[in-house]
Design a protein around this motif. Structure first.
Motif, PDB file in Angstrom:
ATOM      1  N   SER A  18      37.389  28.126  67.770  1.00 52.61           N
ATOM      2  CA  SER A  18      36.758  29.419  67.741  1.00 52.61           C
ATOM      3  C   SER A  18      37.613  30.508  67.242  1.00 52.61           C
ATOM      4  O   SER A  18      38.285  31.222  67.982  1.00 52.61           O
ATOM      5  N   PRO A  19      37.624  30.701  65.775  1.00 52.48           N
ATOM      6  CA  PRO A  19      38.490  31.664  65.080  1.00 52.48           C
ATOM      7  C   PRO A  19      37.687  33.027  65.413  1.00 52.48           C
ATOM      8  O   PRO A  19      36.788  32.968  65.700  1.00 52.48           O
ATOM      9  N   HIS A  20      38.510  34.037  65.079  1.00 50.65           N
ATOM     10  CA  HIS A  20      38.007  35.372  64.927  1.00 50.65           C
ATOM     11  C   HIS A  20      37.969  35.941  63.430  1.00 50.65           C
ATOM     12  O   HIS A  20      38.639  35.413  62.544  1.00 50.65           O
ATOM     13  N   PHE A  21      37.230  37.052  63.183  1.00 46.94           N
ATOM     14  CA  PHE A  21      37.370  37.627  61.952  1.00 46.94           C
ATOM     15  C   PHE A  21      38.941  37.527  61.104  1.00 46.94           C
ATOM     16  O   PHE A  21      38.979  37.825  60.061  1.00 46.94           O
ATOM     17  N   ARG A  76      22.830  30.265  61.563  1.00 46.29           N
ATOM     18  CA  ARG A  76      22.572  29.650  62.947  1.00 46.29           C
ATOM     19  C   ARG A  76      24.005  29.452  63.730  1.00 46.29           C
ATOM     20  O   ARG A  76      24.141  29.026  64.774  1.00 46.29           O
ATOM     21  N   ARG A  77      24.904  30.099  62.880  1.00 46.14           N
ATOM     22  CA  ARG A  77      26.244  30.074  63.595  1.00 46.14           C
ATOM     23  C   ARG A  77      26.980  31.363  63.777  1.00 46.14           C
ATOM     24  O   ARG A  77      26.659  32.194  63.094  1.00 46.14           O
ATOM     25  N   ALA A  78      27.906  31.422  64.666  1.00 49.64           N
ATOM     26  CA  ALA A  78      28.783  32.582  65.002  1.00 49.64           C
ATOM     27  C   ALA A  78      30.275  32.273  64.889  1.00 49.64           C
ATOM     28  O   ALA A  78      30.718  32.145  63.808  1.00 49.64           O
ATOM     29  N   GLY A  79      30.852  32.113  65.875  1.00 52.51           N
ATOM     30  CA  GLY A  79      32.367  31.657  65.824  1.00 52.51           C
ATOM     31  C   GLY A  79      32.816  30.413  66.533  1.00 52.51           C
ATOM     32  O   GLY A  79      33.766  30.301  66.651  1.00 52.51           O
ATOM     33  N   ILE A  80      31.547  29.637  66.779  1.00 54.54           N
ATOM     34  CA  ILE A  80      32.011  28.228  67.507  1.00 54.54           C
ATOM     35  C   ILE A  80      31.723  27.060  66.641  1.00 54.54           C
ATOM     36  O   ILE A  80      30.590  26.954  66.076  1.00 54.54           O
ATOM     37  N   LEU A  81      32.703  26.357  66.555  1.00 51.13           N
ATOM     38  CA  LEU A  81      32.650  25.061  65.795  1.00 51.13           C
ATOM     39  C   LEU A  81      33.069  23.823  66.673  1.00 51.13           C
ATOM     40  O   LEU A  81      34.249  23.897  67.252  1.00 51.13           O
ATOM     41  N   ASN A  82      32.043  22.783  67.011  1.00 50.68           N
ATOM     42  CA  ASN A  82      32.572  21.828  67.969  1.00 50.68           C
ATOM     43  C   ASN A  82      32.704  20.545  67.183  1.00 50.68           C
ATOM     44  O   ASN A  82      31.806  20.196  66.122  1.00 50.68           O
ATOM     45  N   PHE A  83      33.521  19.622  67.371  1.00 50.97           N
ATOM     46  CA  PHE A  83      33.861  18.490  66.781  1.00 50.97           C
ATOM     47  C   PHE A  83      34.275  17.409  67.431  1.00 50.97           C
ATOM     48  O   PHE A  83      35.166  17.671  68.571  1.00 50.97           O
ATOM     49  N   THR A  84      34.125  16.207  66.819  1.00 50.83           N
ATOM     50  CA  THR A  84      34.881  15.297  67.475  1.00 50.83           C
ATOM     51  C   THR A  84      35.410  14.217  66.528  1.00 50.83           C
ATOM     52  O   THR A  84      35.177  14.571  65.418  1.00 50.83           O
ATOM     53  N   LEU A  85      36.541  13.409  66.832  1.00 50.90           N
ATOM     54  CA  LEU A  85      37.113  12.579  65.686  1.00 50.90           C
ATOM     55  C   LEU A  85      36.949  11.131  66.340  1.00 50.90           C
ATOM     56  O   LEU A  85      37.309  10.777  67.527  1.00 50.90           O
ATOM     57  N   ASP A  86      36.395  10.339  65.391  1.00 49.19           N
ATOM     58  CA  ASP A  86      36.446   8.708  65.734  1.00 49.19           C
ATOM     59  C   ASP A  86      37.825   8.027  66.404  1.00 49.19           C
ATOM     60  O   ASP A  86      38.812   8.603  65.598  1.00 49.19           O
ATOM     61  N   GLY A  87      37.753   7.351  67.212  1.00 44.93           N
ATOM     62  CA  GLY A  87      38.967   6.733  67.931  1.00 44.93           C
ATOM     63  C   GLY A  87      39.569   7.665  68.711  1.00 44.93           C
ATOM     64  O   GLY A  87      40.607   6.965  69.227  1.00 44.93           O
ATOM     65  N   TRP A  88      39.335   8.740  68.977  1.00 46.51           N
ATOM     66  CA  TRP A  88      40.010   9.902  69.937  1.00 46.51           C
ATOM     67  C   TRP A  88      39.054  10.126  70.994  1.00 46.51           C
ATOM     68  O   TRP A  88      38.082  10.330  70.815  1.00 46.51           O
TER      69      TRP A  88
END
Ligand code: PLP
Length: 377
Positions: free
Chosen positions: A354-357, A316-328
């Motif tokens: 989004s890294p690449h290979f 279900r994933r390609a090259g995109i990773l989305n995240f948040t950090l508590d308190g920020w």
């Protein structure tokens, strides 16, 4: 063997994790542009026939990348938005027709369809947050649906959709299947025929590692004449170089969508960039990208207060990773990362990496260390 360190000699300390926005060029693309510039400055277009060979090679590379039946199915366009506009303003709509999209599309794949409202076309937006997003998209296709248009990899969450399943469902329902593949092509293998795509559109400046301003538009051959043309010129004619011929007709091939002179500078760069991806092979690109995504995902999961807003399953994933950090706050976190030379983006629910290979383990580790230091503040 491709020497990746020589191809991507990034600035010391730079952590480039923004391929889902605009990618760096490989060395060979930069070299191709320098050579082209030097040639233009010294002999102009004396060797134009050689340039046409590069342009033709580019079409062949794009054909293979999409697994399109023929290079004549490929048109070179300015960008994704232009290709989508050719479709939206080329089809023959009736008032009451519906277009199905998701509710999280990048504006390019929403606005073109909404712009058809003056013709009475209705846009239906489907959420992708359910357990079976493909089923939800297909369920939204009713008797009035003419077209389903979807990004195969979502730009904010990174969710990858099952294209063959959607294509098969569309075919069964008599719905045209249109794919915005800009976050997919160059990151994962693609097969326009297996997915029964009617149309595929993408720009070259993300995962394909090319410059901005040159994209690809695939139109299934039997649909080509159903798109009314709105741009005319010499290059799109069947007998394009027969300048004295008074009668004319649009090219039978997808060149009919290319009204005038090509973006030859862009062709030089993109052809070189795609040669790199072809040398590595798209299955290998996918494998290596997946390793890097796993690395980032595991590292982030171990950081207290970090929440991942992207799918975790490899399929279900390609090259995109989305995240948040508590308190920020998102904007502050983005700025803190930027100051540490982490090139990323603020999208959707949080920060998009989004890294690449070819991204090195060192870049990933340094980024994870920085994020964990920020988490501790
Ligand atoms: C899914 C998607 N479609 C389209 C685009 C850009 O469209 P264009 O090639 O017209 O600039 C982006 C850019 O971020 C995107 O993520």
């Amino acid at each position: 063997m491709v020497d990746l360190r020589a191809e991507f000699p990034h600035h010391e300390g730079l952590r480039y994790l923004n391929h889902a926005a605009v990618a760096p060029w490989p060395r060979r693309a930069a070299d191709a542009v320098s050579t082209f510039a030097a040639q233009n400055a010294s002999i102009g277009a004396r060797d134009y026939p050689d340039w046409l060979k590069v342009e033709q090679r580019l079409r062949e590379r794009l054909r293979r990348l999409l697994n399109a039946p023929a290079s004549g199915d490929i048109a070179l366009v300015k960008n994704t938005s232009e290709g989508l506009s050719f479709i939206a303003f080329g089809l023959d709509w009736r008032a009451g027709d519906q277009v199905v999209i998701s509710d999280a599309e990048f504006p390019s794949n929403r606005v073109v369809w909404q712009a058809l409202s003056r013709l009475g076309v209705e846009v239906v937006q489907v959420g992708l947050g359910g357990a079976d997003p493909e089923a939800d998209l297909l369920a939204a296709c009713g008797p009035r649906t003419r077209l389903l248009s979807i990004s195969s990899v979502q730009y904010a969450s990174g969710l990858v959709l099952d294209l063959p399943r959607l294509g098969e469902g569309c075919e069964r329902k008599g719905v045209l299947f249109c794919v915005d593949a800009i976050q997919h092509l160059g990151a994962l293998p693609f097969d326009a025929q297996a997915a029964r795509c009617a149309f595929v559109v993408a720009d070259g400046h993300k995962w394909m590692l090319g410059p901005e301003g040159l994209g690809v538009f695939y139109c299934r051959s039997d649909l080509r004449e159903r798109l009314t043309l709105h741009e005319y010129g010499w290059h799109m004619l069947e007998h394009a170089t027969d300048y004295l011929r008074p009668d004319w007709q649009p090219a039978r091939s997808a060149r009919r969508f290319e009204c005038g002179s090509p973006n030859m500078l862009g062709c030089m760069a993109l052809e070189a960039s795609l040669s790199l991806l072809e040398e590595v092979g798209m299955h290998e690109v996918q494998r290596q990208l997946n390793e890097r995504m796993e690395h980032l995902q595991q590292g982030l999961s171990a950081i207290p207060g970090a929440t991942i807003h992207s799918p975790r399953e490899a399929g279900r994933r390609a090259g995109i990773l989305n995240f948040t950090l508590d308190g920020w706050d998102q904007a502050q976190l983005f700025e803190a990362l930027r100051q540490q030379q982490v090139v990323c983006a603020q999208r959707g629910a949080g920060i998009r990496l989004s890294p690449h290979f070819y991204t090195t383990g060192q870049v990933l580790d340094e980024t994870l260390t920085l994020i964990s230091q920020l988490a501790g503040r």
